[in-house]
Scaffold this motif. Structure first.
Motif, short mmCIF file in Angstrom:
data_model
loop_
_atom_site.label_atom_id
_atom_site.label_comp_id
_atom_site.label_asym_id
_atom_site.label_seq_id
_atom_site.Cartn_x
_atom_site.Cartn_y
_atom_site.Cartn_z
N THR A 70 -89.21 78.31 33.42
CA THR A 70 -90.64 78.43 33.14
C THR A 70 -91.45 78.37 34.42
N TYR A 103 -95.08 81.73 31.78
CA TYR A 103 -93.95 82.60 31.44
C TYR A 103 -92.68 81.76 31.32
N THR A 104 -91.92 82.00 30.27
CA THR A 104 -90.58 81.41 30.16
C THR A 104 -89.58 82.54 29.93
N GLU A 123 -91.25 85.32 27.41
CA GLU A 123 -92.46 85.14 26.62
C GLU A 123 -93.61 84.78 27.56
N THR A 125 -97.61 83.13 27.53
CA THR A 125 -98.68 82.45 26.81
C THR A 125 -99.86 82.27 27.76
N ASP A 169 -97.42 81.38 22.17
CA ASP A 169 -96.55 80.32 21.68
C ASP A 169 -96.77 79.04 22.47
N ASN A 172 -93.73 77.67 24.23
CA ASN A 172 -93.41 78.40 25.46
C ASN A 172 -93.97 77.65 26.66
N PRO A 177 -89.57 79.07 24.33
CA PRO A 177 -90.09 79.74 23.13
C PRO A 177 -89.06 79.64 22.01
#
Length: 196
Positions: A70, A103-104, A123, A125, A169, A172, A177
């Motif tokens: 992440t 971001y993950t 993902e 967010t 999410d 996330n 996520p």
């Protein structure tokens, strides 16, 4: 379902996996992360893949390896874990009163040493923070919470009071996520079960 191995030492990721009802073991990657001049989404994809592949090399049997990474991104700068309190202050000062992205990247490696299937996804967010004074930032840093968090904050902890809104999410941002992962792991399961 086959044995699941989480290639992460993060207690937050473990908690999310348990919350989803997934039975798993933890095996932490010891490989040094190779960071390059990549965009945030590409970076988390690559780093999650490095972790998963490193752990997969230790397992010959048929299993599922899950690696994750992440990062927080603001103004085209990738914010990982802060190096020290001053670095944490710099990050939080940059994020306060604004919207940033989290971001993950997730890599799932399935199968045995002979035949393996690899899937990588990411993902994003968007998180908007309330304005924060310097005192608020330093008071938060003194809790010790920012030390091991990407972007120097834990949304599931005391930093919750600084979050104005989230688009995407929530989990996330915590570090995994888990809904997307669960959906992937269970996709086609009913059809497969029906043929047994």
């Amino acid at each position: 379902m086959r044995k699941i191995i989480l290639a992460s030492a993060s207690p937050r990721r473990s908690e999310l996996m348990k919350q989803a009802g997934l039975d798993f073991d933890v095996c932490v990657s010891t490989k040094e992360e190779k960071k390059g001049p990549w965009e945030p989404e590409e970076m988390v994809r690559r780093l999650s893949r490095q972790k998963a592949q490193d752990v997969a090399e230790r397992y010959a049997e048929d299993c599922i390896i899950v690696g994750a990474d992440t990062v927080v991104s603001c103004d085209q700068e990738i914010l990982g874990k802060p190096a020290n309190d001053q670095d944490a202050f710099r990050m939080l000062h940059m994020l306060q009163g604004r919207t940033h992205e989290v971001y993950t990247g997730v890599t799932v490696i399935e199968g045995s040493a002979d035949v393996r299937k690899e899937t990588v996804f990411a993902e994003k967010t968007e998180v908007t923070m309330y304005p924060m004074t310097d005192k608020m930032i330093w008071d938060y840093i003194r809790t010790g919470e920012p030390a091991d968090k990407a972007g120097a904050y834990g949304i599931q902890g005391r930093a919750a009071v600084f979050i104005r809104s989230i688009h995407g999410d929530y989990n996330n941002v915590v570090g995994l996520p888990v809904a997307a992962l669960w959906q992937y792991l269970n996709s086609g399961k009913e059809e497969n079960d029906a043929t047994l």
